[in-house]
Design a protein around this motif. Structure first.
Motif, PDB file in Angstrom:
ATOM      1  N   TRP A 142     -53.792 -62.195  -1.942  1.00  0.00           N
ATOM      2  CA  TRP A 142     -54.009 -63.611  -1.687  1.00  0.00           C
ATOM      3  C   TRP A 142     -52.911 -64.159  -0.792  1.00  0.00           C
ATOM      4  CZ3 TRP A 142     -58.537 -65.643  -2.589  1.00  0.00           C
ATOM      5  CH2 TRP A 142     -59.347 -65.131  -3.600  1.00  0.00           C
ATOM      6  N   GLN A 143     -53.315 -64.867   0.260  1.00  0.00           N
ATOM      7  CA  GLN A 143     -52.372 -65.450   1.214  1.00  0.00           C
ATOM      8  C   GLN A 143     -52.711 -66.917   1.436  1.00  0.00           C
ATOM      9  OE1 GLN A 143     -51.586 -62.947   4.708  1.00  0.00           O
ATOM     10  NE2 GLN A 143     -52.813 -61.327   3.746  1.00  0.00           N
ATOM     11  N   THR A 144     -51.715 -67.668   1.914  1.00  0.00           N
ATOM     12  CA  THR A 144     -51.881 -69.114   2.083  1.00  0.00           C
ATOM     13  C   THR A 144     -52.391 -69.443   3.477  1.00  0.00           C
ATOM     14  OG1 THR A 144     -50.063 -69.510   0.541  1.00  0.00           O
ATOM     15  CG2 THR A 144     -50.709 -71.345   1.962  1.00  0.00           C
ATOM     16  N   LEU A 145     -53.352 -70.360   3.538  1.00  0.00           N
ATOM     17  CA  LEU A 145     -53.866 -70.844   4.815  1.00  0.00           C
ATOM     18  C   LEU A 145     -53.155 -72.138   5.200  1.00  0.00           C
ATOM     19  CD1 LEU A 145     -57.729 -70.288   4.476  1.00  0.00           C
ATOM     20  CD2 LEU A 145     -56.259 -69.298   6.226  1.00  0.00           C
ATOM     21  N   THR A 146     -52.927 -72.313   6.494  1.00  0.00           N
ATOM     22  CA  THR A 146     -52.250 -73.507   6.989  1.00  0.00           C
ATOM     23  C   THR A 146     -53.225 -74.663   7.121  1.00  0.00           C
ATOM     24  OG1 THR A 146     -50.714 -72.128   8.253  1.00  0.00           O
ATOM     25  CG2 THR A 146     -50.860 -74.459   8.870  1.00  0.00           C
TER      26      THR A 146
END
Length: 476
Positions: A142-146
Motif C-alpha cells: 500500500w502506497q500513498t497517492l498525492t
C-alpha cells in the motif's frame, strides 16, 4: 449558404450569452462575436461557467422529465429552434474530435477481420460458462497517492489519505483455452495475457496489520474508455473524489491491448485504435470476463457491497459484466450504450471503419455486405440478451442529451430493460461529458453502491417475500 451559417453561428453565440451575467465578458464576446461563434468553442464556453453549467443541467433534467422522442438515428427530437441549436453545439465537439482523431487512419485497415470465427467461439464460451478463478498477486504494498486543490483540503480536514496497491493475475482466457481445448489465448498478444489493476481506498478503511481494507467498504470495479491507457483519468476524476468524499474503494482494471498490456510492436499505433474486428470482440469480451473474475475474487475476500462502473466503451463492458456476473452487484455507467452496434454501426463512429477493406478481405460484392456481417458479429454484445440484473433498480446511468457517439435512444433502451434504473441526463455530448461531468459519474457510482446496500438490507429483513419478476425476458 455562407450567410445562413453566419446567422446560425451568431444565434448559437447569443444563446450562450443570454445566460452570462459577467458584463465585461459579455461585452467582449459581443464585440468579438465571430471569434467565439464556432459551435465547439461556444459549447465549451457554455460549460465552463458554473452558473450556466447548473442551468444547462437543469434544462436537460427538465427536458428528460418529458416523454423523449427520437429520430431515425436515435437522437432526441427537439421542439424549438433554441433547443435544436443547443443540440448542434453539444454534438459538434464529438464530430470534430472524431474527425481529428481518425482523419489519417481508419479501423481494421491493416488487420481486416482477423480470426472472427475463433473470436465468436470465445464470446460464446464466456457467455455460457463461468469465469475461471483468478490467481491475484500483488506487485506493490500500500502506497500513498498525492492529492491537490480542494480535495487535499477536504482530506486534511477528515484526517485521511488515499492509498493504492497494484496487482496482477493471469488472464482467464488461458484457463478457458485449457478447459475448452480451443486456442482462445492466441487471440491476445502475449503482453495482454497478464491482467493488471490498481486498488484505491481511503486510509480510514485499512486497519493496522490488515492486507485488505475493511470488508464493509463499498467497492466498484471500473473499466476504462476507448483510448484511455493507464489509470490517470479514472484515478484523478473518480477514485480520489470517491475515496475522500464518499469513502468508496475502486479497482481500476487495465484493458487488454492497453497500457501495460499493449503489444510492444504496436507502440506507434494510436491509443484506442483496433487492428482487426477479432481484436475488437476479444478486447470487449476479455474485459467483461476479467471484471467478473475480480468480482468473484472480491466477494471471496469478504466484500459484499460491490458494483461495476465504466465510461463510454467501459460503460458497455461494465454493464454487460454486471449482467454476466455470478456475484450480486450493481452498476453505474457514464455515457452508456445498450450494445456495441449502437456505437460502431449507428453513430459517427461508423465513418472511421474501413468497410471497403473488410468487403475485399471476404470477397464481398459491396461495402454494405461487410457492414451487415460486422453488425451481426456484434449482436451478442446487446445487454438485452442477458438476464436483467436482480437489483436493476439500484443502477445509475449518466447520459449526454446530444451524444454523437452513443445515440440517446440506445441509453433509453438500456434504461427500460433494467427496470427501475435511473438515468441522469446532462447537457452536451460525449466529449463535453468527459470534460465537465466526470463528477456526476463519480457520485453516480457512490449512489448506486449505497442504493445496492439498502436494497440488500431490505431483502434480508423481509423473509418469505417473493422476488419481483423482471418485466422483460432476454432477447434471443
Amino acid at each position: 449558404t455562407q450567410s445562413t451559417w453566419g446567422i446560425l453561428e451568431q444565434l448559437m453565440a447569443l444563446q450562450a450569452l443570454q445566460a452570462l451575467e459577467q458584463s465585461k465578458l459579455k461585452k467582449f464576446l459581443q464585440e468579438n462575436i465571430y471569434l467565439v461563434a464556432g459551435a465547439s468553442s461556444i459549447s465549451l464556453l457554455y460549460s465552463l461557467l458554473v452558473k450556466t453549467k447548473k442551468e444547462a443541467k437543469q434544462n436537460a433534467s427538465n427536458e428528460a422529465v418529458k416523454k423523449l422522442t427520437f429520430d431515425k438515428d436515435g437522437h432526441i427530437v427537439r421542439s424549438s429552434l433554441s433547443a435544436h441549436l443547443g443540440a448542434l453545439m453539444g454534438s459538434c465537439p464529438d464530430q470534430l474530435f472524431c474527425w481529428n482523431s481518425y482523419r489519417t487512419i481508419t479501423h481494421f485497415t491493416k488487420g481486416g477481420w482477423g480470426d472472427v470465427d475463433l473470436a465468436s467461439k470465445y464470446m460464446f464460451d464466456i457467455r455460457s460458462s463461468p469465469t475461471p478463478i483468478l490467481n491475484v498477486r500483488w506487485e506493490t504494498e500500500w502506497q500513498t497517492l498525492t492529492l491537490s486543490g480542494s480535495l487535499a483540503a477536504e482530506a486534511k480536514t477528515k484526517q485521511i489519505t488515499v492509498l493504492y496497491r497494484d496487482g496482477y493475475f493471469d488472464c482467464p482466457a488461458i484457463a478457458r483455452s485449457k478447459r475448452s481445448e480451443q486456442p482462445f489465448e492466441s487471440l491476445l498478444p502475449e503482453s495482454s495475457r497478464v491482467g493488471h489493476f490498481r486498488f484505491i481506498i481511503p486510509s480510514s478503511a485499512l486497519c493496522e496489520g490488515e492486507d485488505l481494507p475493511s470488508r464493509d467498504t463499498h467497492v466498484s470495479v471500473v473499466t476504462t474508455a476507448s483510448g484511455m491507457e493507464g489509470y490517470e483519468w479514472r484515478q484523478t476524476n473518480l477514485s480520489l473524489p470517491l475515496a475522500v468524499l464518499r469513502g468508496v474503494g475502486t479497482v481500476l482494471l487495465e484493458n487488454p491491448f492497453y497500457g501495460k498490456r499493449r503489444c510492444p510492436s504496436a507502440t506507434d499505433v494510436p491509443a484506442g485504435y483496433v487492428n482487426s474486428v477479432a481484436d475488437l470482440l476479444t478486447l470487449g469480451m476479455t474485459t467483461m470476463d476479467e471484471v467478473c473474475g475480480l468480482l468473484v475474487w472480491l466477494h471471496a475476500q469478504g466484500f459484499h457491497i460491490l458494483g461495476t462502473a465504466g465510461a463510454s466503451m467501459g460503460a458497455l463492458t461494465s454493464t454487460a459484466a454486471a449482467a454476466m456476473s455470478t456475484v450480486k452487484c450493481t452498476n453505474a455507467a457514464f455515457l452508456p450504450a445498450h450494445s456495441v452496434n449502437a456505437i460502431w454501426c449507428f453513430s459517427t463512429f461508423r465513418d472511421v471503419i474501413n468497410f471497403k477493406v473488410l468487403a475485399k478481405a471476404k470477397n464481398l460484392p459491396h461495402e454494405d455486405d461487410a457492414f451487415d456481417l460486422f453488425d451481426a458479429l456484434l449482436d451478442p454484445t446487446d445487454v438485452r440478451t442477458y438476464k436483467p440484473l436482480q437489483y436493476s433498480h439500484t443502477v445509475k446511468l449518466v447520459a449526454a442529451m446530444d451524444d454523437a457517439y452513443v445515440p440517446a435512444a440506445s441509453t433509453q433502451l438500456l434504461h427500460e430493460y433494467w427496470v427501475g434504473s435511473e438515468v441522469r441526463w446532462v447537457p452536451g455530448g460525449h466529449v463535453s461529458g468527459f470534460l465537465f461531468y466526470a463528477s456526476d459519474f463519480a457520485h453516480a457510482i457512490a449512489d448506486s453502491l449505497e442504493a445496492f446496500k439498502q436494497a440488500r438490507s431490505e431483502a434480508q429483513h423481509t423473509p418469505n417475500q417473493p422476488q419481483q419478476q423482471p418485466q422483460q425476458q432476454p432477447q434471443q
